[in-house]
Scaffold this motif. Structure first.
Motif, PDB file in Angstrom:
ATOM      1  N   ALA A   1       5.656  10.857   6.306  1.00  0.00           N
ATOM      2  CA  ALA A   1       6.825  11.451   5.656  1.00  0.00           C
ATOM      3  C   ALA A   1       6.589  11.622   4.157  1.00  0.00           C
ATOM      4  O   ALA A   1       6.981  12.644   3.568  1.00  0.00           O
ATOM      5  N   LEU A   2       5.934  10.646   3.539  1.00  0.00           N
ATOM      6  CA  LEU A   2       5.604  10.763   2.124  1.00  0.00           C
ATOM      7  C   LEU A   2       4.652  11.927   1.880  1.00  0.00           C
ATOM      8  O   LEU A   2       4.829  12.691   0.932  1.00  0.00           O
ATOM      9  N   VAL A   3       3.657  12.046   2.746  1.00  0.00           N
ATOM     10  CA  VAL A   3       2.690  13.141   2.615  1.00  0.00           C
ATOM     11  C   VAL A   3       3.417  14.485   2.699  1.00  0.00           C
ATOM     12  O   VAL A   3       3.184  15.393   1.889  1.00  0.00           O
ATOM     13  N   ALA A   4       4.313  14.610   3.670  1.00  0.00           N
ATOM     14  CA  ALA A   4       5.018  15.877   3.889  1.00  0.00           C
ATOM     15  C   ALA A   4       5.891  16.269   2.706  1.00  0.00           C
ATOM     16  O   ALA A   4       6.090  17.464   2.447  1.00  0.00           O
TER      17      ALA A   4
ATOM     18  N   GLY B   1       1.640  18.236  -1.766  1.00  0.00           N
ATOM     19  CA  GLY B   1       0.180  18.233  -1.879  1.00  0.00           C
ATOM     20  C   GLY B   1      -0.409  17.126  -2.730  1.00  0.00           C
ATOM     21  O   GLY B   1      -1.632  17.053  -2.892  1.00  0.00           O
ATOM     22  N   LYS B   2       0.431  16.235  -3.255  1.00  0.00           N
ATOM     23  CA  LYS B   2      -0.090  15.161  -4.106  1.00  0.00           C
ATOM     24  C   LYS B   2      -0.776  14.056  -3.297  1.00  0.00           C
ATOM     25  O   LYS B   2      -1.611  13.322  -3.822  1.00  0.00           O
TER      26      LYS B   2
ATOM     27  N   GLY C   1       0.817  -1.211   0.000  1.00  0.00           N
ATOM     28  CA  GLY C   1       0.000   0.000   0.000  1.00  0.00           C
ATOM     29  C   GLY C   1       0.846   1.254   0.000  1.00  0.00           C
ATOM     30  O   GLY C   1       0.603   2.196  -0.766  1.00  0.00           O
ATOM     31  N   LEU C   2       1.871   1.278   0.842  1.00  0.00           N
ATOM     32  CA  LEU C   2       2.777   2.427   0.913  1.00  0.00           C
ATOM     33  C   LEU C   2       3.508   2.624  -0.411  1.00  0.00           C
ATOM     34  O   LEU C   2       3.680   3.753  -0.878  1.00  0.00           O
TER      35      LEU C   2
ATOM     36  N   LYS D   1       0.271   6.693  13.813  1.00  0.00           N
ATOM     37  CA  LYS D   1       1.349   5.703  13.858  1.00  0.00           C
ATOM     38  C   LYS D   1       1.979   5.463  12.483  1.00  0.00           C
ATOM     39  O   LYS D   1       2.948   4.715  12.367  1.00  0.00           O
ATOM     40  N   ALA D   2       1.441   6.084  11.461  1.00  0.00           N
ATOM     41  CA  ALA D   2       1.908   5.855  10.092  1.00  0.00           C
ATOM     42  C   ALA D   2       3.047   6.805   9.763  1.00  0.00           C
ATOM     43  O   ALA D   2       2.912   7.734   8.953  1.00  0.00           O
TER      44      ALA D   2
END
Length: 233
Positions: A47-50, A54-55, A18-19, A41-42
């Motif tokens: 970190a990917l979101v940050a 904004g994607k 999923g990641l 907890k994710a």
């Protein structure tokens, strides 16, 4: 298929396959709705979101909680989803003579029923999109024809059940322009697959993305491996 208007929803996005789906689709320029049970907890997903400019947006979703699925669908009302990926799943343990029937029920709830519930709740979101694709990650272990070893009855039966769910949906949604597939990711080096597995998450997801790209109403309703090979039901 790439571009800022291409929208993907992924369940079980906090680790493993999923990641990696989230990472690869965001890197390709897609907008990704990443769903996981506990965003606090994710850490890897956060970190990917940050770093995604904004994607990627992250949303709490425990797929065993059907009211939560309904709430998220309502929150995202009006948002088109080009590709819906049912990735969340569990691998329950237990063998003949020592079956934990509560765990078996949980396996069916998460692996078999939740994908149906998610499609029911998000069908209008997918219908509003350009691509209208729905995939669920299953396993070759859910293939009745391929079962030569026995064992893992709880997991096998839950995956066999979701295979039928997706086959049904492929038939029922085809007239609305939906393309539906069940995917076998291969034996992947994840927490579930273990260190002895044969392929990396990067290889598996790259292959499945190619399968998804080639999915259409002409080949809807298939059970396909990450490398494009047809899996017997």
């Amino acid at each position: 298929m790439n571009g800022p208007t291409y929208q993907v929803l992924v369940t079980g996005a906090n680790r493993g396959l999923g990641l990696e789906f989230v990472s690869q689709y965001a890197s390709a320029g897609c907008q990704v709705i990443a769903c996981c049970r506990d965003p606090l907890k994710a850490t890897k997903l956060s970190a990917l979101v940050a770093s995604s400019a904004g994607k990627i947006s992250m949303h709490a979703l425990d797929v065993s909680d059907f009211s939560q699925i309904e709430r998220l669908a309502s929150e995202l009302q009006g948002q088109a989803i080009d590709v819906l990926i049912n990735n969340a799943g569990i691998y329950p343990r237990g063998s003949f003579g020592s079956i934990d029937y509560a765990e078996w029920h949980k396996a069916f709830l998460i692996n078999s029923m939740a994908p149906m519930k998610i499609v029911e709740c998000f069908v209008d979101h997918v219908a509003a999109s350009r691509l209208r694709k729905i995939v669920t990650l299953s396993s070759k272990m859910g293939s009745i024809a391929d079962n030569d070893g026995g064992g893992s009855a709880l997991y096998r039966t839950s995956k066999s059940a979701v295979n039928m769910v997706m086959k049904n949906l492929a038939i029922e949604l085809k007239s609305r322009g939906f393309a539906v597939a069940t995917l076998h990711p291969g034996w992947v080096k994840t927490d579930m697959g273990g260190a002895n597995a044969l392929i990396s998450v990067q290889q598996s997801v790259a292959g499945m993305r190619t399968v998804i790209e080639q999915l259409s109403t002409d080949n809807t309703g298939r059970f396909i491996a990450f490398d494009g090979q047809e899996i017997p039901w």
